[in-house]
Write a protein that holds these residues in place. Structure first.
Motif, PDB file in Angstrom:
ATOM      1  N   VAL A   1       0.872  -1.180   0.000  1.00 45.13           N
ATOM      2  CA  VAL A   1       0.000   0.000   0.000  1.00 45.13           C
ATOM      3  C   VAL A   1       0.905   1.225   0.000  1.00 45.13           C
ATOM      4  CG1 VAL A   1      -1.756   1.317   1.255  1.00 45.13           C
ATOM      5  CG2 VAL A   1      -1.843  -1.178   1.253  1.00 45.13           C
ATOM      6  N   ASP A   2       0.712   2.099  -0.983  1.00 45.69           N
ATOM      7  CA  ASP A   2       1.616   3.241  -1.124  1.00 45.69           C
ATOM      8  C   ASP A   2       1.414   4.275  -0.019  1.00 45.69           C
ATOM      9  OD1 ASP A   2       3.699   4.503  -2.763  1.00 45.69           O
ATOM     10  OD2 ASP A   2       2.202   6.085  -3.043  1.00 45.69           O
ATOM     11  N   ARG A   3       0.177   4.435   0.443  1.00 44.20           N
ATOM     12  CA  ARG A   3      -0.064   5.390   1.540  1.00 44.20           C
ATOM     13  C   ARG A   3      -1.277   4.936   2.345  1.00 44.20           C
ATOM     14  NH1 ARG A   3      -2.078  10.558   3.364  1.00 44.20           N
ATOM     15  NH2 ARG A   3      -0.350  11.736   4.292  1.00 44.20           N
ATOM     16  N   GLU A   4      -1.023   4.458   3.544  1.00 41.87           N
ATOM     17  CA  GLU A   4      -2.092   4.064   4.454  1.00 41.87           C
ATOM     18  C   GLU A   4      -2.240   5.159   5.500  1.00 41.87           C
ATOM     19  OE1 GLU A   4      -2.892   0.052   6.889  1.00 41.87           O
ATOM     20  OE2 GLU A   4      -1.566   1.451   7.934  1.00 41.87           O
ATOM     21  N   PRO A   5      -3.427   5.759   5.626  1.00 43.29           N
ATOM     22  CA  PRO A   5      -3.612   6.800   6.643  1.00 43.29           C
ATOM     23  C   PRO A   5      -3.558   6.188   8.035  1.00 43.29           C
ATOM     24  CG  PRO A   5      -5.724   6.156   5.759  1.00 43.29           C
ATOM     25  CD  PRO A   5      -4.690   5.414   4.943  1.00 43.29           C
ATOM     26  N   GLN A   6      -3.062   6.950   8.981  1.00 42.57           N
ATOM     27  CA  GLN A   6      -3.107   6.515  10.374  1.00 42.57           C
ATOM     28  C   GLN A   6      -4.253   7.234  11.073  1.00 42.57           C
ATOM     29  OE1 GLN A   6      -0.515   3.959  11.576  1.00 42.57           O
ATOM     30  NE2 GLN A   6      -1.195   3.936   9.447  1.00 42.57           N
TER      31      GLN A   6
ATOM     32  N   LEU B   1      -6.603  17.818  14.164  1.00 42.47           N
ATOM     33  CA  LEU B   1      -5.445  17.749  15.051  1.00 42.47           C
ATOM     34  C   LEU B   1      -5.590  18.733  16.211  1.00 42.47           C
ATOM     35  CD1 LEU B   1      -2.279  17.388  12.769  1.00 42.47           C
ATOM     36  CD2 LEU B   1      -3.094  15.792  14.512  1.00 42.47           C
ATOM     37  N   ALA B   2      -6.180  19.903  15.920  1.00 44.15           N
ATOM     38  CA  ALA B   2      -6.341  20.918  16.964  1.00 44.15           C
ATOM     39  C   ALA B   2      -7.224  20.415  18.108  1.00 44.15           C
ATOM     40  CB  ALA B   2      -6.939  22.194  16.365  1.00 44.15           C
TER      41      ALA B   2
ATOM     42  N   ASP C   1       9.618  10.567  15.482  1.00 44.19           N
ATOM     43  CA  ASP C   1       9.993  11.718  14.651  1.00 44.19           C
ATOM     44  C   ASP C   1       8.867  12.106  13.708  1.00 44.19           C
ATOM     45  OD1 ASP C   1      12.491  11.880  15.824  1.00 44.19           O
ATOM     46  OD2 ASP C   1      13.448  10.605  14.326  1.00 44.19           O
ATOM     47  N   GLY C   2       8.176  11.103  13.149  1.00 45.55           N
ATOM     48  CA  GLY C   2       7.108  11.400  12.204  1.00 45.55           C
ATOM     49  C   GLY C   2       5.961  12.150  12.842  1.00 45.55           C
ATOM     50  N   VAL C   3       5.550  11.728  14.026  1.00 48.40           N
ATOM     51  CA  VAL C   3       4.443  12.394  14.712  1.00 48.40           C
ATOM     52  C   VAL C   3       4.851  13.796  15.158  1.00 48.40           C
ATOM     53  CG1 VAL C   3       2.994  12.356  16.786  1.00 48.40           C
ATOM     54  CG2 VAL C   3       3.312  10.264  15.439  1.00 48.40           C
ATOM     55  N   ARG C   4       6.057  13.935  15.682  1.00 46.82           N
ATOM     56  CA  ARG C   4       6.520  15.270  16.103  1.00 46.82           C
ATOM     57  C   ARG C   4       6.541  16.236  14.915  1.00 46.82           C
ATOM     58  NH1 ARG C   4      11.646  15.483  19.936  1.00 46.82           N
ATOM     59  NH2 ARG C   4      12.636  14.994  17.963  1.00 46.82           N
ATOM     60  N   ARG C   5       6.970  15.755  13.746  1.00 48.12           N
ATOM     61  CA  ARG C   5       7.028  16.604  12.554  1.00 48.12           C
ATOM     62  C   ARG C   5       5.634  17.085  12.162  1.00 48.12           C
ATOM     63  NH1 ARG C   5       5.955  15.190   7.595  1.00 48.12           N
ATOM     64  NH2 ARG C   5       6.051  12.969   8.098  1.00 48.12           N
ATOM     65  N   VAL C   6       4.660  16.188  12.188  1.00 48.44           N
ATOM     66  CA  VAL C   6       3.299  16.542  11.800  1.00 48.44           C
ATOM     67  C   VAL C   6       2.676  17.509  12.807  1.00 48.44           C
ATOM     68  CG1 VAL C   6       0.957  15.604  11.585  1.00 48.44           C
ATOM     69  CG2 VAL C   6       2.874  14.466  10.451  1.00 48.44           C
ATOM     70  N   LEU C   7       2.873  17.264  14.087  1.00 44.67           N
ATOM     71  CA  LEU C   7       2.315  18.151  15.102  1.00 44.67           C
ATOM     72  C   LEU C   7       2.934  19.541  15.023  1.00 44.67           C
ATOM     73  CD1 LEU C   7       2.147  15.722  18.172  1.00 44.67           C
ATOM     74  CD2 LEU C   7       0.287  16.390  16.631  1.00 44.67           C
TER      75      LEU C   7
ATOM     76  N   ASP D   1      -5.645  13.545   6.660  1.00 46.74           N
ATOM     77  CA  ASP D   1      -4.729  12.398   6.803  1.00 46.74           C
ATOM     78  C   ASP D   1      -3.254  12.818   6.897  1.00 46.74           C
ATOM     79  OD1 ASP D   1      -7.020  10.671   6.372  1.00 46.74           O
ATOM     80  OD2 ASP D   1      -6.860  11.270   4.270  1.00 46.74           O
ATOM     81  N   PRO D   2      -2.893  13.613   7.892  1.00 51.23           N
ATOM     82  CA  PRO D   2      -1.502  14.074   7.992  1.00 51.23           C
ATOM     83  C   PRO D   2      -0.518  12.973   8.364  1.00 51.23           C
ATOM     84  CG  PRO D   2      -2.735  14.724   9.943  1.00 51.23           C
ATOM     85  CD  PRO D   2      -3.727  14.156   8.990  1.00 51.23           C
ATOM     86  N   LEU D   3      -0.995  11.935   9.056  1.00 49.94           N
ATOM     87  CA  LEU D   3      -0.117  10.827   9.444  1.00 49.94           C
ATOM     88  C   LEU D   3      -0.366   9.648   8.518  1.00 49.94           C
ATOM     89  CD1 LEU D   3      -0.661  10.929  13.327  1.00 49.94           C
ATOM     90  CD2 LEU D   3       1.382  11.678  12.093  1.00 49.94           C
ATOM     91  N   ALA D   4       0.711   9.082   7.993  1.00 50.15           N
ATOM     92  CA  ALA D   4       0.550   7.963   7.060  1.00 50.15           C
ATOM     93  C   ALA D   4       1.804   7.101   7.053  1.00 50.15           C
ATOM     94  CB  ALA D   4       0.256   8.474   5.647  1.00 50.15           C
ATOM     95  N   VAL D   5       1.643   5.882   6.551  1.00 49.91           N
ATOM     96  CA  VAL D   5       2.770   4.959   6.394  1.00 49.91           C
ATOM     97  C   VAL D   5       2.676   4.312   5.020  1.00 49.91           C
ATOM     98  CG1 VAL D   5       2.871   4.461   8.877  1.00 49.91           C
ATOM     99  CG2 VAL D   5       1.554   2.963   7.361  1.00 49.91           C
TER     100      VAL D   5
END
Length: 329
Positions: free
Chosen positions: A167-172, A190-191, A209-215, A263-267
């Motif tokens: 899967v190229d982009r799965e939302p979290q 997110l707010a 790191d990924g979550v901190r970057r998005v927040l 969908d700011p968080l994804a894998v």
């Protein structure tokens, strides 16, 4: 004490991870055990190999020298094990060794493989660290690894591995208590979570790191705390924290699982394998690699898990996902 390959492997892991905690997880041992082992190694050599800092471990000048000499020895031993394992496969019959991070697709994948490859000895090794699984595949101790790669935090992939995108982009999605104010909405901002504690497992490669970057990009700075996800579920249920989660997660009476706006968080979901003939290959299939042989079953199993999750299926419909087209086909 006489140094052994396992001691050298531990030193390389600490140098690569930059942290005793992360290195211990990669090595499959507890942090106190690794700390004790490092202390014994340093006592044996009569000098400190790593400086302990609040942010992690840094090799000393002697540590850098020892690690640089240890790497080819560890690599050589890994190659020896891989060659011996391959030779044993020829003698001991067909087997398939699967590695995976947590996924709801695993049950369906294994079911399909066992049905399609009768007589093959199929084993499963789980790990929270995708990087550790990839190194195990490269060392010849696993044939394939199904892992996720946090968006913006690419995995360090050993040379020689084949990669296939499941899967190229799965939302979290986000997991929260049933009585959280945001749980009443079909999509969460997110707010809405700016004042909540976010609980994250630092041993999951890239997630912290990924979550901190998005927040940070969203302009919010909620408190982030370390914790494994088994502990997290209990804290989330009583409103003490929120956490990212897979969209295929099973529903629970005490938790609400919601998608995040935009969908700011994804894998990315990826399958890695070593080149080589797949177990159970018939005449005329000699060019089919292990990864190619098992990929279709994994893709089908993931689609099954995705469509079974009600909220994820709604998300897939809204976003006109190819997974829905594949089902129709």
């Amino acid at each position: 004490m006489e140094l052994e390959v396992r001691h050298l492997r531990a030193l390389c892991a600490i140098a690569d991870a930059g942290s005793l905690h992360k290195a211990a997880r990669q090595l499959g041992m507890s942090q106190p055990a690794l700390t004790t082992q490092l202390r014994r190694i340093e006592n044996s050599l009569g000098a400190e190999l790593f400086t302990r800092e609040r942010s992690g471990c840094r090799p000393t000048s002697l540590g850098r020298s020892v690690v640089s000499r240890a790497r080819p020895l560890v690599s050589g031993m890994a190659a020896l094990v891989a060659e011996a394992t391959s030779a044993a496969d020829l003698v001991g019959g067909e087997r398939l060794r699967i590695g995976s991070t947590a996924s709801r697709a695993l049950v369906g994948w294994l079911r399909r493989l066992r049905r399609r490859m009768p007589g093959t000895d199929i084993s499963l090794h789980m790990d929270v660290s995708a990087g550790a699984l990839l190194r195990t595949v490269a060392a010849g101790r696993l044939d394939v690894a199904f892992v996720h790669e946090v968006e913006g935090c690419p995995l360090k992939v050993p040379d020689g591995l084949e990669k296939r995108v499941v899967v190229d982009r799965e939302p979290q999605f986000i997991s929260m208590s049933r009585d959280h104010p945001a749980a009443a909405r079909p999509v969460v901002e997110l707010a809405d979570l700016a004042k909540d504690r976010w609980i994250l497992d630092p041993t999951v490669d890239g997630e912290w790191d990924g979550v901190r970057r998005v927040l940070s990009a969203a302009g919010i700075d909620p408190p982030l705390v370390h914790g494994d996800y088994q502990t997290a579920a209990s804290l989330i249920a009583v409103g003490e924290a929120v956490a990212p989660c897979q969209p295929t997660s099973d529903p629970r009476d005490d938790l609400a699982i919601r998608p995040l706006r935009d969908d700011p968080l994804a894998v990315r979901l990826l399958l890695f394998s070593r080149p080589g003939v797949a177990p159970g290959s018939r005449v005329g299939e000699a060019e089919e690699s292990v990864g190619a042989r098992v990929f279709g079953d994994l893709a089908d199993a993931y689609r099954e898990a995705a469509l079974r999750a009600v909220d994820y299926r709604l998300w897939l419909t809204r976003n006109k996902s190819p997974l829905l087209h594949a089902e129709a086909a």
